[in-house]
Design an enzyme around this catalytic site. Structure first.
Site, short mmCIF file in Angstrom:
data_model
loop_
_atom_site.label_atom_id
_atom_site.label_comp_id
_atom_site.label_asym_id
_atom_site.label_seq_id
_atom_site.Cartn_x
_atom_site.Cartn_y
_atom_site.Cartn_z
N CYS A 58 0.86 -1.08 -0.04
CA CYS A 58 -0.14 0.09 0.04
C CYS A 58 0.90 1.00 -0.13
CB CYS A 58 -0.98 0.08 1.19
SG CYS A 58 -1.81 -1.42 1.30
N ARG A 83 3.27 1.35 -7.09
CA ARG A 83 3.23 0.20 -5.94
C ARG A 83 2.25 -0.87 -6.01
NH1 ARG A 83 6.63 1.80 -1.61
NH2 ARG A 83 5.20 0.43 -0.03
N TRP A 101 -3.68 -2.28 -1.23
CA TRP A 101 -3.75 -3.32 -1.81
C TRP A 101 -4.41 -4.36 -1.02
CZ3 TRP A 101 -1.66 -8.27 -1.29
CH2 TRP A 101 -1.34 -8.90 -2.61
N ASN A 159 -0.36 0.32 6.36
CA ASN A 159 0.19 -0.34 5.48
C ASN A 159 0.69 -1.77 6.10
OD1 ASN A 159 1.58 -1.82 3.43
ND2 ASN A 159 3.22 -0.31 2.90
N GLY A 160 0.29 -2.89 5.92
CA GLY A 160 0.79 -4.21 6.54
C GLY A 160 -0.26 -4.98 7.12
N GLU A 218 12.89 -15.87 -16.08
CA GLU A 218 12.56 -14.38 -16.01
C GLU A 218 11.56 -13.84 -17.43
OE1 GLU A 218 12.37 -10.42 -14.99
OE2 GLU A 218 12.71 -12.31 -13.97
N LYS A 260 7.94 -12.24 -17.19
CA LYS A 260 7.57 -10.71 -17.52
C LYS A 260 6.28 -10.94 -18.68
CE LYS A 260 10.28 -8.31 -15.60
NZ LYS A 260 10.04 -9.25 -14.56
N GLU A 288 3.05 -11.59 -16.42
CA GLU A 288 2.71 -10.61 -15.44
C GLU A 288 2.19 -9.49 -16.23
OE1 GLU A 288 5.70 -9.48 -12.74
OE2 GLU A 288 7.19 -9.37 -14.18
N HIS A 335 9.99 -33.61 -20.55
CA HIS A 335 9.42 -34.56 -19.20
C HIS A 335 8.24 -33.71 -18.87
CE1 HIS A 335 13.11 -36.96 -18.71
NE2 HIS A 335 13.62 -35.76 -18.84
N LYS A 391 4.46 -3.43 -6.73
CA LYS A 391 5.91 -3.19 -6.71
C LYS A 391 6.49 -3.55 -5.61
CE LYS A 391 9.38 -1.93 -8.88
NZ LYS A 391 9.87 -2.70 -10.35
#
Length: 615
Positions: free
Chosen positions: A2, A27, A75, A101-102, A488, A492, A495, A511, A610
């Site tokens: 947040c 964020r 968030w 936040n938390g 990676e 990308k 997301e 496999h 973020k």
């Protein structure tokens, strides 16, 4: 995750807080709100689900005057994203408002106790529990707001960064933090700013105080800043100078922050090894770990802990360290590390990697490692962040602010620091011969120019993206240190474009994943010249036999793969240890273009944040 912004001073608070919340949009969030205390001590609280712009439009016809206020982007953790669950939350008598936040882990038991005392709850959040708890203590103990906050926090289990405004003291904001970042900006005209990170503050001041865990800040427009521990011991604020520039958090003419940050990589990689690599004298060095070089050279094991993109960088680091230093390396998901009762010895080195330096799971892993007596080092991008403060030593990546949620330049900067660290240890240990050392540092010095050369292929990469923008799935394959690049690349794509994608070691395709391959499946293969080249060529042939579409990242001049692949992206030749710094660039750009073509919000992908400051 947040975003927190608060202001007290001589100016109107609402526009300052609103602009600050826009700075924090990167964020990730699902609702926003601002509470302002006006000159008549009316506490006006406006909040809306959705973007900050929706809050701005809603508040346009309301009274937003006042020189003290608090703002928040949420968030969701406890409760759906909606107007009721959005912050700020207000006490039942309307006297106080709080942003948070938390996560309050014991909120349920606290809530039951408060309900038994007659408190009613409007939201599903843990945050509303905290404002009612402060209110209850304030009235029951007949204490001021700051003392009520301090007493309340002694009953709280979990993580928090909070700011409280109260009608009974219109000249004061109360803030506190534990395991969630909070910074106080000291303005030039006696104004004060509070925020989750420095991005909303840099426009107004470069003097900040990074709050430590279990600290409470009283910000008073007349008496200034005072800091106490939750045990009520006063502490002297440590004022630091911000090096961040306002231009660094602007788009600079690019359509999106992500595109800007991809194109910043020649400079960010250069900045990462600036002053740490000297070709003429033939040395590399990281000042931040100099005092721990002896422990590193004698280490019997290195454990790297990270999450997401940073975990992929750690995997590249594993190849670098084991190849160059001959020290065994284990790479761990920070989110799993402490839950499996890991074996940690006093002579282990634990390296935490995080862009923000605030990743909650990584901090928790460090706490465990520290309790076992291990040496803990950090690699992060944000000066003054939690990881930089709790570790014994470490190195900043110097990548500059990264605003796009999908990390790009942070990844290559982390890999660069890991390369420098591995080279430093290898030379101290004598596990690398001088000619090889000179060859690698010479190549590393050329990497920024080679990245710039790849970025010149943007038009070609956009054409490839157009060919596969409607794909439902994608597969990414690589061997050796190209395997983390495959992971990676897949991350990308998924997301920011919401296309399902998986990264695999190329040999593991047989496999399981090979069952998915058909004429509709794009398969991205990192097939640069190296020890595994012929094996990768065989894997490409296996994909072609099942009619899969091959997009290959190859070394310039490679004709063999070019004949087999549907699309080839050529990159300059470099040392095998450094190839991830080049091969990741075209995959970033392709993901970006695919997302743009699909109409996705590139900089703020749905459901993502973020800085992940909750476990």
């Amino acid at each position: 995750m947040c975003g927190i912004v608060a202001y007290i001073g001589k100016e109107q608070a609402f526009p300052i807080i609103l602009k600050g919340l826009k700075r924090l949009e990167y964020r990730g969030y699902d609702s926003a709100g601002i509470a302002v205390l006006n000159d008549d001590t009316n506490l006006n609280n406006y909040k809306r689900q959705g973007k900050v712009s929706e809050l701005e439009n809603f508040a346009a016809d309301h009274d937003t005057t006042g020189t003290i206020g608090i703002g928040h982007t949420r968030w969701a953790t406890h409760g759906l994203p909606n107007n009721v669950n959005a912050h700020p939350h207000v006490s039942s008598d309307g006297e106080m408002a709080l942003i948070h936040n938390g996560i309050i882990e014991n909120y349920d038991s606290l809530k039951e106790e408060l309900i038994s005392r007659g408190y009613e709850f409007k939201s599903e959040t843990d945050t509303e529990v905290l404002i009612h708890l402060i209110d209850d203590i304030k009235k029951k103990e007949n204490v001021k707001t700051a003392e009520a906050v301090r007493i309340a926090l002694n009953s709280v289990i979990g993580a928090y960064a909070i700011v409280v405004v109260s009608k009974d003291n219109p000249n004061q904001l109360i803030a506190a933090r534990k395991s969630s970042p909070l910074v106080v900006g000291i303005g030039k005209q006696g104004d004060f700013y509070l925020a989750s990170d420095a991005t909303p503050i840099i426009e107004y001041t470069n003097e900040v105080v990074y709050m430590e865990d279990e600290e409470i800040a009283i910000v008073d427009r007349n008496e200034g800043l005072r800091i106490f521990s939750i045990q009520n011991k006063e502490k002297t604020p440590y004022i630091q100078k911000l090096e961040m520039q306002l231009e660094a958090i602007e788009k600079g003419g690019y359509e999106h922050f992500m595109l800007k940050e991809i194109h910043e990589q020649p400079r960010s990689i250069q900045d990462c090894f600036r002053g740490r690599l000297n070709l003429d004298e033939g040395w590399v060095g990281l000042g931040g770990i100099k005092d721990y070089e002896k422990q590193l050279t004698k280490a019997k094991r290195i454990i790297m802990v990270a999450c997401g993109t940073s975990w992929h960088a750690a995997l590249v680091g594993e190849y670098l360290f084991e190849d160059l230093t001959r020290i065994p390396v284990e790479v761990e998901y920070a989110s799993e590390f402490r839950y499996r009762n890991p074996i940690i010895n006093e002579d282990d080195i634990v390296i935490a990697i995080s862009q923000s330096g605030e990743t909650a799971d990584t901090l928790a892993a460090l706490d465990l490692a520290k309790s076992k007596g291990a040496t803990i080092l950090g690699i992060c991008n944000v000066v003054g962040s939690s990881i930089s403060r709790v570790t014994d030593a470490g190195s900043y990546t110097h990548a500059g602010p990264e605003i796009g949620v999908a990390s790009t330049k942070a990844f290559t900067a982390q890999v660069t620091v890991l390369t420098l660290m591995a080279l430093t240890i290898a030379r101290k240990k004598g596990t690398i011969i001088e000619s090889e050392f000179r060859k690698i540092i010479t190549e590393l010095d050329l990497i920024p120019n080679k990245v710039a050369k790849i970025l010149e292929k943007a038009d070609q990469l956009e054409e490839i993206a157009a060919a596969y923008k409607d794909a439902s799935n994608a597969l990414y394959l690589g061997r050796g240190n190209s395997f983390p690049v495959a992971l990676e690349g897949a991350l990308k794509l998924k997301e920011i474009s919401y296309i399902h994608a998986e990264g695999y070691p190329a040999a593991e395709m047989k496999h399981g994943p090979i069952a998915l391959i058909d004429e509709e499946m794009p398969v991205f293969v990192i097939a640069t010249q190296g020890p595994s080249y012929e094996k990768v060529v065989s894997n490409i042939q296996e994909v072609k036999a099942r009619k899969g579409k091959i997009i290959a990242v190859i070394t310039e001049g490679d004709e063999q793969v070019k004949e087999m692949a549907d699309h080839c992206i050529e990159i300059p030749d470099t040392d095998e240890n450094l190839t991830p710094l080049l091969t990741t660039i075209p995959l970033q750009l392709i993901s970006y273009y695919v997302a743009v073509m699909r109409g996705a919000n590139v900089d703020q992908p749905r459901n993502l944040a973020k800085s992940v400051t909750v476990e």
